[in-house]
Design a protein around this motif. Structure first.
Motif, mmCIF file in Angstrom:
data_model
loop_
_atom_site.group_PDB
_atom_site.id
_atom_site.type_symbol
_atom_site.label_atom_id
_atom_site.label_comp_id
_atom_site.label_asym_id
_atom_site.label_seq_id
_atom_site.Cartn_x
_atom_site.Cartn_y
_atom_site.Cartn_z
ATOM 1 N N ASP A 182 -4.170 3.791 -8.315
ATOM 2 C CA ASP A 182 -4.866 3.567 -7.046
ATOM 3 C C ASP A 182 -4.426 2.282 -6.362
ATOM 4 O O ASP A 182 -5.058 1.855 -5.386
ATOM 5 N N ILE A 183 -3.354 1.650 -6.854
ATOM 6 C CA ILE A 183 -2.920 0.389 -6.259
ATOM 7 C C ILE A 183 -2.485 0.588 -4.813
ATOM 8 O O ILE A 183 -2.745 -0.257 -3.936
ATOM 9 N N GLU A 184 -1.792 1.702 -4.528
ATOM 10 C CA GLU A 184 -1.346 1.937 -3.149
ATOM 11 C C GLU A 184 -2.521 2.047 -2.189
ATOM 12 O O GLU A 184 -2.484 1.519 -1.065
ATOM 13 N N ARG A 185 -3.562 2.729 -2.616
ATOM 14 C CA ARG A 185 -4.746 2.828 -1.756
ATOM 15 C C ARG A 185 -5.413 1.464 -1.584
ATOM 16 O O ARG A 185 -5.886 1.115 -0.508
ATOM 17 N N LEU A 186 -5.435 0.667 -2.658
ATOM 18 C CA LEU A 186 -5.962 -0.686 -2.553
ATOM 19 C C LEU A 186 -5.116 -1.526 -1.605
ATOM 20 O O LEU A 186 -5.649 -2.312 -0.808
ATOM 21 N N ALA A 187 -3.801 -1.346 -1.673
ATOM 22 C CA ALA A 187 -2.921 -2.085 -0.768
ATOM 23 C C ALA A 187 -3.159 -1.684 0.679
ATOM 24 O O ALA A 187 -3.138 -2.525 1.589
ATOM 25 N N ALA A 188 -3.394 -0.381 0.921
ATOM 26 C CA ALA A 188 -3.671 0.071 2.285
ATOM 27 C C ALA A 188 -4.966 -0.535 2.807
ATOM 28 O O ALA A 188 -5.045 -0.960 3.972
ATOM 29 N N ALA A 189 -6.006 -0.592 1.962
ATOM 30 C CA ALA A 189 -7.261 -1.196 2.392
ATOM 31 C C ALA A 189 -7.085 -2.684 2.663
ATOM 32 O O ALA A 189 -7.662 -3.228 3.622
ATOM 33 N N THR A 190 -6.267 -3.366 1.863
ATOM 34 C CA THR A 190 -6.009 -4.792 2.094
ATOM 35 C C THR A 190 -5.208 -5.003 3.365
ATOM 36 O O THR A 190 -5.418 -5.988 4.096
ATOM 37 N N ALA A 191 -4.294 -4.075 3.656
ATOM 38 C CA ALA A 191 -3.511 -4.195 4.890
ATOM 39 C C ALA A 191 -4.403 -4.077 6.113
ATOM 40 O O ALA A 191 -4.171 -4.745 7.138
ATOM 41 N N GLU A 192 -5.443 -3.244 6.029
ATOM 42 C CA GLU A 192 -6.374 -3.138 7.149
ATOM 43 C C GLU A 192 -7.137 -4.437 7.373
ATOM 44 O O GLU A 192 -7.643 -4.690 8.461
ATOM 45 N N ALA A 193 -7.242 -5.256 6.322
ATOM 46 C CA ALA A 193 -7.895 -6.556 6.458
ATOM 47 C C ALA A 193 -6.939 -7.635 6.949
ATOM 48 O O ALA A 193 -7.342 -8.784 7.099
ATOM 49 N N GLY A 194 -5.677 -7.277 7.188
ATOM 50 C CA GLY A 194 -4.730 -8.217 7.768
ATOM 51 C C GLY A 194 -3.719 -8.793 6.810
ATOM 52 O O GLY A 194 -2.940 -9.663 7.193
ATOM 53 N N VAL A 195 -3.686 -8.310 5.555
ATOM 54 C CA VAL A 195 -2.722 -8.815 4.572
ATOM 55 C C VAL A 195 -1.889 -7.640 4.084
ATOM 56 O O VAL A 195 -2.418 -6.719 3.453
ATOM 57 N N ARG A 196 -0.605 -7.676 4.383
ATOM 58 C CA ARG A 196 0.293 -6.620 3.941
ATOM 59 C C ARG A 196 0.654 -6.847 2.470
ATOM 60 O O ARG A 196 0.968 -7.958 2.057
#
Length: 391
Positions: free
Chosen positions: A261-275
């Motif tokens: 689920d790391i990719e989904r976590l990364a997508a949620a973090t990207a929505e917060a402004g951190v790629r």
């Protein structure tokens, strides 16, 4: 009246009958036979002893005294033997006394010892003469002291076992509370950080760019739903009494999160402004559930700290599936510490505890070239052979 209670009272009645039979056959057997018979007959008082120890002691004292008084030649002194044979029946009383000292309260034990000593010494003083009085009294006192010592040792051992058990239970409760605290912290902190950033961004552009505000609200909704789902899994798992709950008709729970689920976590973090750039090396394979979940939580907490404190828009996540250990690393080029210079709350402490529970190692701190680095190494249960093609 239950069957056990009835059997206990029946044993008490049979004990009294056996004492009567021993006294009735006093003229046909020696004092030694009567004493041994009295000691064997006291085994009938086991049921009464477990329920009413003091009553059992009273019955044993009565029976042993009756045997001593009713034995022929009780008043004659046998200087060769020193300790008259009929007094051996009091050994049964001493056994009961030791059980009382080991199980009853201290006040009841003191009263039982005092009454037993008084009765035995009075009877021995009345039915012994000359030098035999001193010998009989000394042996009786030594026997009582030995039974009380054994009872005290048994009491201390039992109390020590209870104390150890209480300590184990307290440590288990503390460990479980820490585990729950880590789970809730890792689960909620990341989501709340994203929600806070999205809410702040949405409030700033709600009038000028309503489309972006709508996207922020949708991200908040999705993150909230995922967090609620995770909390539900945790609470249901805490309420389960055993591992057979699924077989009892309960609905199956969603699988716990992991490195998949790391990719989904990364997508949620990207929505917060951190790629987040995710890189995986080694032969990817399924891992034990505890290692998989702990690695995910370490990455999640590290990304939460990046969102909160790094002040940078990009970070890297490196996952290496080694033969003997799993390596996880999160690196950013931001500030490295919180604006006030303090540590990141309990996040790093929780990550270290997770790695330590799995016999792993975690290092977290600023990098010399700037930014912050979190690296964890989690040993796998046993080496996994990697095919030559994969190498």
């Amino acid at each position: 009246m239950t069957r056990t209670t009835a059997m206990a009272w029946a044993g008490g009645v049979l004990y009294l009958l056996m004492v009567g039979l021993l006294i009735g056959g006093a003229n046909r057997a020696s004092g030694t036979v009567h004493a041994v018979g009295a000691m064997l007959a006291v085994s009938l008082l086991v049921g009464v002893l477990r329920r009413m120890p003091l009553l059992a002691l009273a019955m044993a004292l009565f029976g042993s005294t009756a045997v001593v008084v009713g034995t022929p030649g009780s008043g004659q002194v046998n200087r060769a033997e020193g300790y008259q044979a009929q007094f051996l029946s009091y050994l049964a009383v001493d056994l009961v006394l030791g059980f009382i000292v080991a199980t009853c309260t201290r006040r009841a034990s003191i009263a039982a010892v005092a009454v037993s000593c008084a009765v035995q010494l009075l009877v021995m003083g009345g039915f012994s003469h000359g030098d035999a009085v001193t010998v009989n009294v000394v042996i009786a006192l030594l026997t009582i002291a030995a039974s009380c010592t054994v009872g005290l040792l048994s009491r201390e051992r039992r109390e020590h076992a209870v104390a150890l058990r209480s300590q184990e239970v307290a440590e288990a409760v503390t460990a479980e509370r820490l585990r729950i605290a880590r789970e809730l912290h890792d689960m909620v902190a990341h989501s709340i950080a994203i929600i806070a950033i999205q809410a702040g961004a949405g409030s700033q552009v709600i009038k000028t760019r309503p489309e972006e505000a709508g996207e922020a609200l949708r991200a908040i909704e999705a993150t909230s739903r995922e967090t609620l789902s995770g909390l539900r899994r945790t609470l249901v798992a805490l309420r389960q009494a055993d591992l057979d709950a699924a077989a009892s008709g309960q609905a199956p729970l969603a699988p716990s999160q992991g490195l998949a689920d790391i990719e989904r976590l990364a997508a949620a973090t990207a929505e917060a402004g951190v790629r987040v750039d995710v890189h995986r090396t080694g032969a990817q394979r399924s891992l034990p559930a505890d290692i998989d979940l702990s690695a995910y939580r370490i990455v999640q907490e590290s990304l939460t700290n990046v969102v909160r404190h790094a002040g940078i828009g990009r970070c890297r996540v490196l996952i290496d599936y080694g033969d003997e250990e799993l390596s996880v690393e999160v690196v950013d080029d931001g500030h490295g510490t919180a604006p006030n210079g303090s540590a990141h709350g309990f996040g790093i402490v929780g990550m270290r505890e997770r790695a330590g529970l799995l016999r792993g190692h975690l290092s977290a701190g600023p990098r010399p070239e700037g930014g912050f680095r979190v690296a964890a190494r989690l040993p796998l249960p046993e080496p996994v052979a990697v095919p030559a093609e994969a190498r």
